[in-house]
Enzyme design. Structure first.
Site, PDB file in Angstrom:
ATOM      1  N   CYS A  13       0.817  -1.227   0.000  1.00  0.00           N
ATOM      2  CA  CYS A  13       0.000   0.000   0.000  1.00  0.00           C
ATOM      3  C   CYS A  13       0.853   1.281   0.000  1.00  0.00           C
ATOM      4  O   CYS A  13       1.612   1.540   0.930  1.00  0.00           O
ATOM      5  CB  CYS A  13      -0.942   0.003   1.201  1.00  0.00           C
ATOM      6  SG  CYS A  13      -1.911   1.535   1.278  1.00  0.00           S
ATOM      7  N   LYS A  40      -9.614  -9.403   5.525  1.00  0.00           N
ATOM      8  CA  LYS A  40      -9.342  -8.480   6.644  1.00  0.00           C
ATOM      9  C   LYS A  40      -9.731  -9.126   7.977  1.00  0.00           C
ATOM     10  O   LYS A  40     -10.840  -9.645   8.110  1.00  0.00           O
ATOM     11  CB  LYS A  40     -10.163  -7.195   6.459  1.00  0.00           C
ATOM     12  CG  LYS A  40      -9.777  -6.397   5.224  1.00  0.00           C
ATOM     13  CD  LYS A  40     -10.688  -5.201   5.028  1.00  0.00           C
ATOM     14  CE  LYS A  40     -10.397  -4.538   3.701  1.00  0.00           C
ATOM     15  NZ  LYS A  40     -11.397  -3.561   3.299  1.00  0.00           N
ATOM     16  N   VAL A  53      -6.237   0.639   5.165  1.00  0.00           N
ATOM     17  CA  VAL A  53      -4.965   0.948   5.817  1.00  0.00           C
ATOM     18  C   VAL A  53      -4.407   2.196   5.134  1.00  0.00           C
ATOM     19  O   VAL A  53      -4.740   2.444   3.970  1.00  0.00           O
ATOM     20  CB  VAL A  53      -3.960  -0.227   5.695  1.00  0.00           C
ATOM     21  CG1 VAL A  53      -4.401  -1.404   6.529  1.00  0.00           C
ATOM     22  CG2 VAL A  53      -3.728  -0.647   4.245  1.00  0.00           C
TER      23      VAL A  53
END
Ligand SMILES: N[C@@H](CCC(=O)N[C@@H](CS)C(=O)NCC(=O)O)C(=O)O
Length: 219
Positions: A13, A40, A53
């Protein structure tokens, strides 16, 4: 003593990477826990209002949204990584928001199904790069000091660098200052250490499996 900060992350990410760079620049200790966004964990869904996130745990308190996490880290760990002048600071915040929009376009470009969609998104990204080119001072966004805006933009430019040898176009076309900026950022130890070593290869694998028009160049 327990570490004060715990960052909840997904390895690939770019938004989490912004916060890791900020923590590294601030030289504050932190823990990091990686989760699988396809699966998740229950505890994560309970604490993360958006299901996204990064999440930063400060003791028992939950912070979310990378730009807000970074603002908080900056405020409580002086000296600030924002320019002092309020107008310049406000303009930096606006460009941080602008760079988040470019990330979204990049994601949409990677997942574009048709050549037309891909071309449209590519033009939008190149036009955004041109706008940044007009703002940037060098060696960093505001000149000689590394600021929060640099932490915000670096993950996107890093991804452009990983994939450049696979693609038949150039994200830095007509933006020589942005190119120089990207090369400078990737030399910084705080940025180099902001990703696990396997991430560049995993990112190429990700691009290979998007099912989008761009995937053809990663096979
Ligand atoms: N605006 C958010 C964006 C964060 C974001 O998009 N994170 C992605 C991973 S890179 C995510 O958690 N996606 C999970 C989902 O949407 O379900 C920020 O800056 O923190």
């Amino acid at each position: 003593m327990a570490t004060k900060y715990k960052l909840i992350s997904f390895k690939l990410c770019p938004f989490v990477q912004r916060s890791v760079i900020t923590l590294n620049m601030k030289q504050v200790p932190y823990e990091i826990e990686y989760i699988d966004l396809k699966n998740k964990p229950e505890w994560f869904l309970k604490i993360s209002p958006s299901g996204k996130v990064p999440v930063l745990l400060v003791g028992n308190e939950v912070l979310f949204e990378s730009a807000i996490i970074n603002e908080y880290l900056d405020e409580v760990n002086p000296p600030s990584l924002h320019p002092k002048d309020p107008l310049r600071k406000a303009r930096n915040r606006a460009w941080i928001e602008f760079s988040s929009g470019l990330f979204t376009l990049f994601f949409q470009q990677a997942h574009a199904k048709t050549e037309n969609e891909f071309n449209e998104r590519t033009s939008a990204i190149l036009s955004g790069m041109q706008k940044l080119e007009e703002q940037i001072v060098l060696p960093f966004f505001n000149g000689t000091e590394f600021n929060l805006i640099d932490a915000a933009i670096a993950p996107m430019l890093g991804r452009f660098q990983y994939i450049k040898k696979y693609i038949p176009f150039d994200y830095f076309e007509g933006t020589p200052k942005m190119k120089q900026y990207a090369e400078r950022l990737e030399q910084l130890p705080e940025i180099r250490s902001s990703l696990l070593p396997e991430v560049p290869a995993e990112f190429i694998d990700y691009m290979k499996h998007t099912g989008g028009y761009m995937a053809q160049w990663f096979q």
